[in-house]
Scaffold this motif. Structure first.
Motif, PDB file in Angstrom:
ATOM      1  N   VAL A  38      19.046   1.699 -20.921  1.00  0.00           N
ATOM      2  CA  VAL A  38      20.135   2.668 -20.799  1.00  0.00           C
ATOM      3  C   VAL A  38      21.393   2.130 -21.466  1.00  0.00           C
ATOM      4  O   VAL A  38      22.106   2.868 -22.157  1.00  0.00           O
ATOM      5  CB  VAL A  38      20.399   3.018 -19.316  1.00  0.00           C
ATOM      6  CG1 VAL A  38      21.703   3.769 -19.151  1.00  0.00           C
ATOM      7  CG2 VAL A  38      19.245   3.827 -18.759  1.00  0.00           C
ATOM      8  N   GLU A  39      21.678   0.850 -21.293  1.00  0.00           N
ATOM      9  CA  GLU A  39      22.860   0.256 -21.913  1.00  0.00           C
ATOM     10  C   GLU A  39      22.745   0.267 -23.436  1.00  0.00           C
ATOM     11  O   GLU A  39      23.705   0.583 -24.130  1.00  0.00           O
ATOM     12  CB  GLU A  39      23.062  -1.178 -21.402  1.00  0.00           C
ATOM     13  CG  GLU A  39      24.303  -1.842 -21.915  1.00  0.00           C
ATOM     14  CD  GLU A  39      25.592  -1.158 -21.499  1.00  0.00           C
ATOM     15  OE1 GLU A  39      26.598  -1.353 -22.200  1.00  0.00           O
ATOM     16  OE2 GLU A  39      25.603  -0.423 -20.499  1.00  0.00           O
ATOM     17  N   GLU A  40      21.569  -0.043 -23.969  1.00  0.00           N
ATOM     18  CA  GLU A  40      21.360   0.015 -25.414  1.00  0.00           C
ATOM     19  C   GLU A  40      21.564   1.438 -25.921  1.00  0.00           C
ATOM     20  O   GLU A  40      22.180   1.654 -26.966  1.00  0.00           O
ATOM     21  CB  GLU A  40      19.960  -0.473 -25.772  1.00  0.00           C
ATOM     22  CG  GLU A  40      19.756  -1.956 -25.601  1.00  0.00           C
ATOM     23  CD  GLU A  40      18.306  -2.381 -25.795  1.00  0.00           C
ATOM     24  OE1 GLU A  40      17.456  -1.515 -26.109  1.00  0.00           O
ATOM     25  OE2 GLU A  40      18.019  -3.575 -25.634  1.00  0.00           O
ATOM     26  N   TRP A  41      21.028   2.416 -25.200  1.00  0.00           N
ATOM     27  CA  TRP A  41      21.178   3.809 -25.605  1.00  0.00           C
ATOM     28  C   TRP A  41      22.649   4.217 -25.567  1.00  0.00           C
ATOM     29  O   TRP A  41      23.131   4.902 -26.482  1.00  0.00           O
ATOM     30  CB  TRP A  41      20.377   4.717 -24.669  1.00  0.00           C
ATOM     31  CG  TRP A  41      20.583   6.167 -24.985  1.00  0.00           C
ATOM     32  CD1 TRP A  41      19.912   6.899 -25.916  1.00  0.00           C
ATOM     33  CD2 TRP A  41      21.538   7.042 -24.383  1.00  0.00           C
ATOM     34  NE1 TRP A  41      20.393   8.183 -25.928  1.00  0.00           N
ATOM     35  CE2 TRP A  41      21.397   8.294 -24.990  1.00  0.00           C
ATOM     36  CE3 TRP A  41      22.498   6.885 -23.382  1.00  0.00           C
ATOM     37  CZ2 TRP A  41      22.177   9.385 -24.635  1.00  0.00           C
ATOM     38  CZ3 TRP A  41      23.272   7.978 -23.047  1.00  0.00           C
ATOM     39  CH2 TRP A  41      23.108   9.206 -23.656  1.00  0.00           C
ATOM     40  N   ARG A  42      23.389   3.794 -24.531  1.00  0.00           N
ATOM     41  CA  ARG A  42      24.798   4.161 -24.392  1.00  0.00           C
ATOM     42  C   ARG A  42      25.623   3.610 -25.553  1.00  0.00           C
ATOM     43  O   ARG A  42      26.436   4.326 -26.138  1.00  0.00           O
ATOM     44  CB  ARG A  42      25.353   3.643 -23.064  1.00  0.00           C
ATOM     45  CG  ARG A  42      26.781   4.104 -22.779  1.00  0.00           C
ATOM     46  CD  ARG A  42      27.373   3.380 -21.591  1.00  0.00           C
ATOM     47  NE  ARG A  42      27.502   1.953 -21.797  1.00  0.00           N
ATOM     48  CZ  ARG A  42      28.484   1.386 -22.523  1.00  0.00           C
ATOM     49  NH1 ARG A  42      29.380   2.122 -23.119  1.00  0.00           N
ATOM     50  NH2 ARG A  42      28.525   0.077 -22.658  1.00  0.00           N
ATOM     51  N   VAL A  43      25.387   2.359 -25.905  1.00  0.00           N
ATOM     52  CA  VAL A  43      26.132   1.755 -27.014  1.00  0.00           C
ATOM     53  C   VAL A  43      25.822   2.494 -28.313  1.00  0.00           C
ATOM     54  O   VAL A  43      26.734   2.826 -29.084  1.00  0.00           O
ATOM     55  CB  VAL A  43      25.794   0.249 -27.133  1.00  0.00           C
ATOM     56  CG1 VAL A  43      26.317  -0.325 -28.426  1.00  0.00           C
ATOM     57  CG2 VAL A  43      26.348  -0.506 -25.944  1.00  0.00           C
ATOM     58  N   HIS A  44      24.561   2.776 -28.557  1.00  0.00           N
ATOM     59  CA  HIS A  44      24.173   3.502 -29.769  1.00  0.00           C
ATOM     60  C   HIS A  44      24.796   4.892 -29.793  1.00  0.00           C
ATOM     61  O   HIS A  44      25.292   5.339 -30.831  1.00  0.00           O
ATOM     62  CB  HIS A  44      22.649   3.597 -29.861  1.00  0.00           C
ATOM     63  CG  HIS A  44      22.165   4.368 -31.041  1.00  0.00           C
ATOM     64  ND1 HIS A  44      22.250   3.896 -32.316  1.00  0.00           N
ATOM     65  CD2 HIS A  44      21.611   5.604 -31.125  1.00  0.00           C
ATOM     66  CE1 HIS A  44      21.760   4.799 -33.153  1.00  0.00           C
ATOM     67  NE2 HIS A  44      21.359   5.842 -32.453  1.00  0.00           N
ATOM     68  N   ARG A  45      24.802   5.555 -28.653  1.00  0.00           N
ATOM     69  CA  ARG A  45      25.360   6.916 -28.583  1.00  0.00           C
ATOM     70  C   ARG A  45      26.868   6.901 -28.796  1.00  0.00           C
ATOM     71  O   ARG A  45      27.407   7.809 -29.449  1.00  0.00           O
ATOM     72  CB  ARG A  45      25.013   7.548 -27.230  1.00  0.00           C
ATOM     73  CG  ARG A  45      25.416   8.981 -27.093  1.00  0.00           C
ATOM     74  CD  ARG A  45      24.667   9.864 -28.057  1.00  0.00           C
ATOM     75  NE  ARG A  45      25.040  11.245 -27.809  1.00  0.00           N
ATOM     76  CZ  ARG A  45      24.915  12.212 -28.666  1.00  0.00           C
ATOM     77  NH1 ARG A  45      24.380  11.980 -29.851  1.00  0.00           N
ATOM     78  NH2 ARG A  45      25.283  13.426 -28.368  1.00  0.00           N
ATOM     79  N   GLU A  46      27.572   5.904 -28.266  1.00  0.00           N
ATOM     80  CA  GLU A  46      29.015   5.802 -28.488  1.00  0.00           C
ATOM     81  C   GLU A  46      29.321   5.634 -29.976  1.00  0.00           C
ATOM     82  O   GLU A  46      30.248   6.264 -30.490  1.00  0.00           O
ATOM     83  CB  GLU A  46      29.610   4.631 -27.700  1.00  0.00           C
ATOM     84  CG  GLU A  46      29.800   4.912 -26.238  1.00  0.00           C
ATOM     85  CD  GLU A  46      30.392   3.720 -25.497  1.00  0.00           C
ATOM     86  OE1 GLU A  46      30.642   2.673 -26.132  1.00  0.00           O
ATOM     87  OE2 GLU A  46      30.605   3.849 -24.287  1.00  0.00           O
TER      88      GLU A  46
END
Length: 66
Positions: A38-46
């Protein structure tokens, strides 16, 4: 050469140790893996949304409101 009963005992001990270590490794992975993903996805999405906002401002499709 080892007696057959000693080989069976050693095999049982080895399999028990392997099972216990696999259980604890699996539990640790299941606890930390989803949060990491989830953290990897959040950083990529930001980063993705930031690039989209910069593009929209540069191209003039939206104006700054503040």
């Amino acid at each position: 050469m080892l007696e057959e009963s000693a080989i069976r005992f050693s095999t049982a001990i080895g399999l028990t140790i392997a099972a216990v270590s696999t259980r604890f490794t699996g539990r640790a992975t299941n606890r930390t893996g989803p949060f990491r993903k989830v953290e990897e996805w959040r950083v990529h999405r930001e980063l993705q949304l930031g690039a989209l906002a910069v593009f929209a401002l540069v191209s003039g499709s939206i104006g700054a409101t503040s």
